[in-house]
Design a protein around this motif. Structure first.
Motif, PDB file in Angstrom:
ATOM      1  N   THR A 111       0.847  -1.187   0.000  1.00  8.22           N
ATOM      2  CA  THR A 111       0.000   0.000   0.000  1.00  8.22           C
ATOM      3  C   THR A 111       0.886   1.242   0.000  1.00  8.22           C
ATOM      4  O   THR A 111       1.971   1.228   0.587  1.00  8.22           O
ATOM      5  CB  THR A 111      -0.944   0.051   1.221  1.00  8.22           C
ATOM      6  OG1 THR A 111      -0.175   0.264   2.411  1.00  8.22           O
ATOM      7  CG2 THR A 111      -1.748  -1.239   1.353  1.00  8.22           C
ATOM      8  N   LYS A 138      -3.682   5.564  -3.652  1.00 11.04           N
ATOM      9  CA  LYS A 138      -4.766   6.513  -3.939  1.00 11.04           C
ATOM     10  C   LYS A 138      -4.313   7.600  -4.918  1.00 11.04           C
ATOM     11  O   LYS A 138      -5.124   8.308  -5.514  1.00 11.04           O
ATOM     12  CB  LYS A 138      -5.243   7.140  -2.626  1.00 11.04           C
ATOM     13  CG  LYS A 138      -6.477   8.009  -2.714  1.00 11.04           C
ATOM     14  CD  LYS A 138      -6.820   8.559  -1.337  1.00 11.04           C
ATOM     15  CE  LYS A 138      -8.007   9.514  -1.380  1.00 11.04           C
ATOM     16  NZ  LYS A 138      -8.283  10.089  -0.032  1.00 11.04           N
ATOM     17  N   THR A 140      -2.491  10.512  -4.248  1.00  5.95           N
ATOM     18  CA  THR A 140      -2.679  11.885  -3.766  1.00  5.95           C
ATOM     19  C   THR A 140      -1.427  12.683  -4.109  1.00  5.95           C
ATOM     20  O   THR A 140      -0.619  12.263  -4.945  1.00  5.95           O
ATOM     21  CB  THR A 140      -2.901  11.894  -2.242  1.00  5.95           C
ATOM     22  OG1 THR A 140      -1.743  11.329  -1.602  1.00  5.95           O
ATOM     23  CG2 THR A 140      -4.125  11.068  -1.860  1.00  5.95           C
ATOM     24  N   ASP A 163      -8.407   3.752  -2.449  1.00  2.70           N
ATOM     25  CA  ASP A 163      -8.234   4.353  -1.122  1.00  2.70           C
ATOM     26  C   ASP A 163      -8.311   3.236  -0.093  1.00  2.70           C
ATOM     27  O   ASP A 163      -9.259   2.437  -0.108  1.00  2.70           O
ATOM     28  CB  ASP A 163      -9.356   5.371  -0.891  1.00  2.70           C
ATOM     29  CG  ASP A 163      -9.181   6.186   0.378  1.00  2.70           C
ATOM     30  OD1 ASP A 163      -8.464   5.733   1.288  1.00  2.70           O
ATOM     31  OD2 ASP A 163      -9.787   7.264   0.461  1.00  2.70           O
ATOM     32  N   CYS A 165      -9.217   3.373   2.760  1.00  2.00           N
ATOM     33  CA  CYS A 165     -10.420   3.558   3.581  1.00  2.00           C
ATOM     34  C   CYS A 165     -11.649   2.903   2.939  1.00  2.00           C
ATOM     35  O   CYS A 165     -12.700   2.808   3.569  1.00  2.00           O
ATOM     36  CB  CYS A 165     -10.703   5.043   3.802  1.00  2.00           C
ATOM     37  SG  CYS A 165      -9.457   5.894   4.783  1.00  2.00           S
ATOM     38  N   ALA A 186       1.075   3.025   3.085  1.00  2.00           N
ATOM     39  CA  ALA A 186       0.225   4.184   2.791  1.00  2.00           C
ATOM     40  C   ALA A 186      -0.023   4.975   4.070  1.00  2.00           C
ATOM     41  O   ALA A 186      -0.472   4.417   5.066  1.00  2.00           O
ATOM     42  CB  ALA A 186      -1.117   3.718   2.208  1.00  2.00           C
ATOM     43  N   GLU A 188      -0.452   9.373   5.634  1.00  2.00           N
ATOM     44  CA  GLU A 188      -0.204  10.814   5.618  1.00  2.00           C
ATOM     45  C   GLU A 188       0.994  11.045   6.521  1.00  2.00           C
ATOM     46  O   GLU A 188       1.009  10.598   7.672  1.00  2.00           O
ATOM     47  CB  GLU A 188      -1.419  11.579   6.145  1.00  2.00           C
ATOM     48  CG  GLU A 188      -2.647  11.491   5.268  1.00  2.00           C
ATOM     49  CD  GLU A 188      -2.555  12.404   4.053  1.00  2.00           C
ATOM     50  OE1 GLU A 188      -1.688  13.301   4.049  1.00  2.00           O
ATOM     51  OE2 GLU A 188      -3.348  12.210   3.126  1.00  2.00           O
ATOM     52  N   GLU A 200      -7.568  14.350   7.471  1.00  2.00           N
ATOM     53  CA  GLU A 200      -7.029  13.411   6.492  1.00  2.00           C
ATOM     54  C   GLU A 200      -6.054  12.427   7.146  1.00  2.00           C
ATOM     55  O   GLU A 200      -5.970  11.266   6.738  1.00  2.00           O
ATOM     56  CB  GLU A 200      -6.345  14.167   5.361  1.00  2.00           C
ATOM     57  CG  GLU A 200      -7.309  14.994   4.511  1.00  2.00           C
ATOM     58  CD  GLU A 200      -6.601  15.791   3.437  1.00  2.00           C
ATOM     59  OE1 GLU A 200      -5.427  15.458   3.130  1.00  2.00           O
ATOM     60  OE2 GLU A 200      -7.208  16.733   2.909  1.00  2.00           O
ATOM     61  N   ASP A 203      -8.254   9.874   8.953  1.00  2.00           N
ATOM     62  CA  ASP A 203      -8.907   8.996   7.970  1.00  2.00           C
ATOM     63  C   ASP A 203      -7.939   7.951   7.421  1.00  2.00           C
ATOM     64  O   ASP A 203      -8.249   6.754   7.402  1.00  2.00           O
ATOM     65  CB  ASP A 203      -9.477   9.825   6.811  1.00  2.00           C
ATOM     66  CG  ASP A 203     -10.702  10.622   7.211  1.00  2.00           C
ATOM     67  OD1 ASP A 203     -11.286  10.327   8.282  1.00  2.00           O
ATOM     68  OD2 ASP A 203     -11.074  11.551   6.464  1.00  2.00           O
ATOM     69  N   THR A 204      -6.773   8.390   6.974  1.00  3.67           N
ATOM     70  CA  THR A 204      -5.831   7.467   6.333  1.00  3.67           C
ATOM     71  C   THR A 204      -5.063   6.623   7.337  1.00  3.67           C
ATOM     72  O   THR A 204      -5.030   5.395   7.239  1.00  3.67           O
ATOM     73  CB  THR A 204      -4.834   8.244   5.446  1.00  3.67           C
ATOM     74  OG1 THR A 204      -5.563   8.953   4.440  1.00  3.67           O
ATOM     75  CG2 THR A 204      -3.856   7.291   4.777  1.00  3.67           C
ATOM     76  N   ASN A 205      -4.427   7.277   8.311  1.00  2.00           N
ATOM     77  CA  ASN A 205      -3.512   6.576   9.208  1.00  2.00           C
ATOM     78  C   ASN A 205      -4.211   5.692  10.227  1.00  2.00           C
ATOM     79  O   ASN A 205      -3.661   4.664  10.638  1.00  2.00           O
ATOM     80  CB  ASN A 205      -2.608   7.574   9.924  1.00  2.00           C
ATOM     81  CG  ASN A 205      -1.738   8.365   8.969  1.00  2.00           C
ATOM     82  OD1 ASN A 205      -1.832   8.213   7.756  1.00  2.00           O
ATOM     83  ND2 ASN A 205      -0.904   9.231   9.504  1.00  2.00           N
ATOM     84  N   GLY A 208      -8.015   4.058   7.790  1.00  2.00           N
ATOM     85  CA  GLY A 208      -7.537   3.267   6.660  1.00  2.00           C
ATOM     86  C   GLY A 208      -6.787   2.024   7.105  1.00  2.00           C
ATOM     87  O   GLY A 208      -6.957   0.939   6.535  1.00  2.00           O
TER      88      GLY A 208
END
Length: 230
Positions: A111, A138, A140, A163, A165, A186, A188, A200, A203-205, A208
């Motif tokens: 990822t 994703k 980004t 993503d 998530c 993957a 942030e 964010e 959400d990601t760390n 996700g």
């Protein structure tokens, strides 16, 4: 830019060192204790490079770490030194398990494989014999497929834009690719963005990672007993 890489003789660390040394504009100091996981043979291609140095040291040695910082004066540190073999955390065994990576083809999900570290890991795995790679990213601001140009047409490489998530997409990836291993890179990671775009990061760390773990758990529970135990 002067970069210290800890654990730079390990599987991921050596790939990162080779990538940095091969780029223009980086000077690298690789600090590694050279335990069971460290292998200087993986750095043979860069060991004589003018922008590469190696220091055998334990990161727990405060005096040695200060000497490294004082002498090298880094702009950046990539801390990759770690104990990471789950079986060793339980038994303390010093040898790689008998079913080691080289015995059969291994299917690996990476990822964040279009990011700075992830792309180096993908390139390294794809060029080795015995790995099939599914790169999930994703794309980004931190992802760049140009860094994978050299391997994009390889028979043992696939890319999936998704993503982490997205629970449905993650389950689809596990179900179709049927991985033996997941390298979850993957994330942030830019500190300034954690202040201006904190949601964010959560959400990601956090979310996700949870979604990915749930997909892995669901996949693992559906495996036969022999494969699940392996």
């Amino acid at each position: 830019m002067r970069v210290i890489v800890t654990g730079g003789a390990g599987f991921i660390g050596s790939a990162v060192c080779r990538d940095l040394v091969g780029r223009g504009g980086f000077e690298v100091l690789n600090i590694d204790k050279l335990t069971y996981a460290g292998n200087l043979a993986s750095l043979k291609s860069v060991e004589d490079a003018a922008n590469y140095r190696f220091m055998k040291a334990d990161i727990r040695d405060a005096e040695a770490m200060w000497a490294a910082f004082e002498d090298f004066r880094p702009d950046w540190v990539m801390h990759l030194a770690a104990e990471s073999h789950v079986d060793r955390s339980i038994t303390g065994a010093r040898e790689w398990p008998a079913t080691g990576l080289g015995r059969r083809r291994m299917r690996v999900i990476v990822t964040g494989g279009a990011g700075f570290i992830g792309s180096a890991v993908c390139r390294d795995l794809i060029r080795r014999d015995g790995f099939d790679v599914l790169n999930i990213d994703k794309l980004t601001y931190a992802g760049n497929l140009a860094s994978l140009k050299s391997v994009e047409d390889a028979a043992n490489y696939r890319f999936m834009k998704a993503d982490i998530c997205d629970a449905e997409a993650m389950w689809e990836a596990f179900e179709s690719f049927q991985p033996d291993c997941v390298m979850h890179l993957a994330a942030e990671s830019h500190v300034d963005r954690s202040i201006t775009a904190a949601r964010e990061f959560i959400d990601t760390n956090v979310t996700g990672t949870f979604v990915l773990l749930e997909a892995a758990r669901r996949y693992w529970m559906g495996l036969g007993s022999d494969k699940a135990e392996a």
